[in-house]
Design an enzyme around this catalytic site. Structure first.
Site, PDB file in Angstrom:
ATOM      1  CG  HIS A 158      -2.014  -1.034   1.107  1.00 60.16           C
ATOM      2  ND1 HIS A 158      -3.293  -0.717   0.715  1.00 60.16           N
ATOM      3  CD2 HIS A 158      -1.999  -2.371   1.285  1.00 60.16           C
ATOM      4  CE1 HIS A 158      -4.032  -1.823   0.684  1.00 60.16           C
ATOM      5  NE2 HIS A 158      -3.267  -2.839   1.028  1.00 60.16           N
ATOM      6  CG  ASP A 366       0.331   9.155   0.923  1.00 56.81           C
ATOM      7  OD1 ASP A 366       0.254   7.967   1.257  1.00 56.81           O
ATOM      8  OD2 ASP A 366      -0.320  10.071   1.468  1.00 56.81           O
TER       9      ASP A 366
HETATM   10  P1  ADQ Z   1      -2.819   5.972   4.989  1.00 63.01           P
HETATM   11  O1  ADQ Z   1      -1.391   6.376   5.112  1.00 63.01           O
HETATM   12  O2  ADQ Z   1      -3.538   5.754   6.248  1.00 63.01           O
HETATM   13  O3  ADQ Z   1      -2.964   4.682   4.061  1.00 63.01           O
HETATM   14  P2  ADQ Z   1      -4.744   7.416   3.205  1.00 63.01           P
HETATM   15  O4  ADQ Z   1      -4.681   6.728   1.905  1.00 63.01           O
HETATM   16  O5  ADQ Z   1      -4.902   8.888   3.061  1.00 63.01           O
HETATM   17  O6  ADQ Z   1      -3.476   7.181   4.123  1.00 63.01           O
HETATM   18  O7  ADQ Z   1      -5.978   6.833   3.992  1.00 63.01           O
HETATM   19  C1  ADQ Z   1      -6.375   7.396   5.210  1.00 63.01           C
HETATM   20  C2  ADQ Z   1      -7.831   7.031   5.490  1.00 63.01           C
HETATM   21  O8  ADQ Z   1      -8.111   7.423   6.822  1.00 63.01           O
HETATM   22  C3  ADQ Z   1      -8.800   7.771   4.592  1.00 63.01           C
HETATM   23  O9  ADQ Z   1      -9.833   6.923   4.219  1.00 63.01           O
HETATM   24  C4  ADQ Z   1      -9.306   8.919   5.472  1.00 63.01           C
HETATM   25  O10 ADQ Z   1     -10.633   9.294   5.224  1.00 63.01           O
HETATM   26  C5  ADQ Z   1      -9.198   8.318   6.848  1.00 63.01           C
HETATM   27  N1  ADQ Z   1      -8.930   9.403   7.818  1.00 63.01           N
HETATM   28  C6  ADQ Z   1      -7.883  10.240   7.839  1.00 63.01           C
HETATM   29  N2  ADQ Z   1      -8.008  11.132   8.837  1.00 63.01           N
HETATM   30  C7  ADQ Z   1      -9.166  10.855   9.446  1.00 63.01           C
HETATM   31  C8  ADQ Z   1      -9.861  11.428  10.552  1.00 63.01           C
HETATM   32  N3  ADQ Z   1      -9.422  12.480  11.243  1.00 63.01           N
HETATM   33  N4  ADQ Z   1     -11.023  10.880  10.906  1.00 63.01           N
HETATM   34  C9  ADQ Z   1     -11.500   9.819  10.230  1.00 63.01           C
HETATM   35  N5  ADQ Z   1     -10.901   9.246   9.188  1.00 63.01           N
HETATM   36  C10 ADQ Z   1      -9.736   9.758   8.796  1.00 63.01           C
HETATM   37  C11 ADQ Z   1      -2.052   3.764   3.420  1.00 63.01           C
HETATM   38  C12 ADQ Z   1      -1.030   4.412   2.479  1.00 63.01           C
HETATM   39  C13 ADQ Z   1      -1.736   5.246   1.426  1.00 63.01           C
HETATM   40  C14 ADQ Z   1      -2.771   4.390   0.682  1.00 63.01           C
HETATM   41  C15 ADQ Z   1      -3.664   3.625   1.649  1.00 63.01           C
HETATM   42  C16 ADQ Z   1      -4.569   2.627   0.927  1.00 63.01           C
HETATM   43  O11 ADQ Z   1      -0.106   5.205   3.217  1.00 63.01           O
HETATM   44  O12 ADQ Z   1      -0.815   5.799   0.514  1.00 63.01           O
HETATM   45  O13 ADQ Z   1      -3.573   5.227  -0.126  1.00 63.01           O
HETATM   46  O14 ADQ Z   1      -2.889   2.916   2.607  1.00 63.01           O
HETATM   47  O15 ADQ Z   1      -3.846   1.799   0.093  1.00 63.01           O
END
Ligand code: ADQ
Length: 475
Positions: A158, A366
């Site tokens: 991921h 990312d």
């Molecule tokens: P993450 O590094 O966790 O994921 P991201 O892809 O942005 O990053 O996903 C975060 C998730 O958490 C999103 O669905 C977002 O809505 C949720 N989230 C963030 N802040 C929040 C808050 N305050 N309250 C509730 N929900 C919140 C890892 C990798 C990424 C990749 C994903 C999926 O680092 O690059 O996109 O996995 O493969």
């Protein structure tokens, strides 16, 4: 078709239904339901002894079995907080300055992978397909093969994969690379990560690409490809419309008093570039005195991995930056940054995205970044906001209507914020439309299906169906 077995570091609680669960958990559960299957991972609980770790707790929901493993305190420290989050996470995000390569953590990492393999090997039936998720479990397939498992095994990373000169800084880089050859399919978020990975394998002399996307290492041949992860686009868009009616979103709207809203939503992580983003916003305020009192930047950042020392330091730094900027710019009736350290319900989040004029998503690195995609999905088609997106997020390879920025360049990020705030409606609509269409076409369920179809295909059959839209040209 046999069962699907998903293995990931954590297993979402079975009761986690759509309203709170992220798209990935929902999509994987849907794939498991379709074929029947098993989801194995750490329960998040601490086991009193190693013997307790071997006693797996199972919960059955319809045709899915959730198998939860408790880990000992030592396992948690070495495998999870240590090697996974203090060595691999910074290394794969190009942050050698933050990486801590510790011999004991490394053996803990391999030990826990061997534990998962032992547990799984006892469960696997001949037709099962196994799908391993993410950097915590890279050696799992090699451990399974060592126990005589010959089933198809796929792996999806991921997070990003760096070029050889970065990856080889880890003392055990070759040992880890070799374990990948036990998979039948290794999937990355974008083509750049897959290319970097192939370059690492070739540089180490582990094997060679025999045709595009097929790699041979000794007797083994396997596929390497990019599968950009999607979101539950239509469901998220619907949630955003409904969320506008909730009281929290109303309260937020009233408190804005017609000011423009910029939103940032990230787990508190150094890869997300939150500190640099606040500095770029400060530069924007400095460069645009007329914006004083007219713009609010809402940064929603739940704490994560607080047990890892680098995270505690960063938490302090970001809070100080927000405090300093607010101290310098605030007025009696206006605070430029609202900084919130908590998790928000997904529905509320969708509503907040929709009411924001700008989505500021500027990670330093990312894998994909789902927030960027959720922001686009949540917009009002008749009055969409503007996505300002780091060129170093995997999502930048897909979302060609975003305003791309280099998050290290504060001046140009400040300029991009200014441009986004004042962007005319017709340009906003035309930028948004293409991105939204793409997100609908490549839904998270397609991501899941494409990966599993590719895993099932024999190596001499071309890999991709038509589901996967092409990536944007390199910029
Ligand atoms: P993450 O590094 O966790 O994921 P991201 O892809 O942005 O990053 O996903 C975060 C998730 O958490 C999103 O669905 C977002 O809505 C949720 N989230 C963030 N802040 C929040 C808050 N305050 N309250 C509730 N929900 C919140 C890892 C990798 C990424 C990749 C994903 C999926 O680092 O690059 O996109 O996995 O493969």
């Amino acid at each position: 078709m046999g069962r699907l077995i998903v293995v990931s570091n954590r297993v979402p609680p079975p009761e986690d239904k759509r309203a709170s669960a992220g798209g990935l958990a929902v999509a994987l559960q849907a794939a498991l339901r379709e074929r029947g299957g098993l989801w194995l991972g750490w329960s998040g609980e601490t086991a009193a002894s190693e013997a307790d770790s071997e006693r797996v707790k199972t919960r059955v929901e319809g045709n899915i079995t959730f198998s939860l493993v408790d880990l000992t305190q030592r396992d948690i420290e070495e495998y999870y907080s240590g090697f996974a989050n203090r060595a691999l996470w910074p290394l794969l995000h190009y942050r050698l300055d933050l990486a801590d390569f510790d011999r004991r953590d490394t053996s803990g990492y391999f030990r826990v992978n061997a534990l998962f393999a032992r547990i799984l090997a006892a469960e696997v039936k001949p037709d099962d397909e196994i799908w391993v998720q993410d950097y915590h479990l890279i050696p799992l397939a090699a451990e399974l093969r060592a126990r005589g498992i010959t089933n198809k095994i796929g792996f999806f990373l991921h997070i990003p994969w760096p070029p050889p000169d970065v990856f080889s800084a880890m003392p055990w880089h070759r040992r880890l690379l070799e374990t990948f050859t036990a998979y039948d399919l290794v999937g990355f978020q974008i083509d750049y990560d897959a290319e970097n990975f192939i370059n690492c394998m070739v540089r180490e002399g582990i094997g060679r690409e025999t045709s595009r996307g097929t790699f041979r290492a000794g007797e083994r041949e396997f596929r390497i490809a990019a599968f950009p992860i999607g979101i539950e686009t239509d469901e998220f868009a619907k949630m955003a419309v409904e969320a506008r009616e909730t009281s929290l979103v109303h309260r937020m709207e009233e408190s804005l008093e017609n000011r423009k809203l910029i939103i940032g939503v990230d787990r508190l992580d150094y890869s997300k570039g939150i500190d640099q983003r606040m500095l770029a916003y400060e530069r924007y305020l400095d460069n645009n005195p007329s914006s004083m009192g007219k713009v609010v930047y809402l940064q929603i950042t739940p704490k994560s991995r607080s047990e890892v020392p680098e995270y505690a330091d960063m938490q302090r730094e970001i809070a100080e930056t927000a405090g300093r900027i607010n101290g310098a710019f605030s007025d009696l009736d206006w605070t430029p940054i609202r900084y919130i350290n908590r998790t928000i319900r997904r529905t509320t989040l969708a509503g907040l995205y929709r009411m924001s004029d700008v989505g500021l998503v500027t990670p330093l690195r990312d894998g994909m970044n789902l927030v960027a995609k959720e922001y686009v999905a949540a917009q009002d088609p008749e009055n969409p906001g503007v996505l300002v997106l780091s060129r170093f997020a995997g999502a930048a390879r897909e979302l060609d209507g975003a305003v791309l920025v280099n998050p290290y360049d504060l001046e140009s990020t400040a300029g991009a914020i200014a441009g986004a705030i004042s962007m005319p409606l017709d340009e906003r609509i035309s930028r948004w439309r293409g991105m939204f269409d793409r997100l609908r076409q490549y839904h998270v369920n397609n991501w899941c299906d494409t990966f599993l179809e590719t895993l099932e295909k024999p190596l001499n059959v071309p890999a991709f169906g038509s589901q996967q839209p092409p990536l944007r040209k390199a910029s």
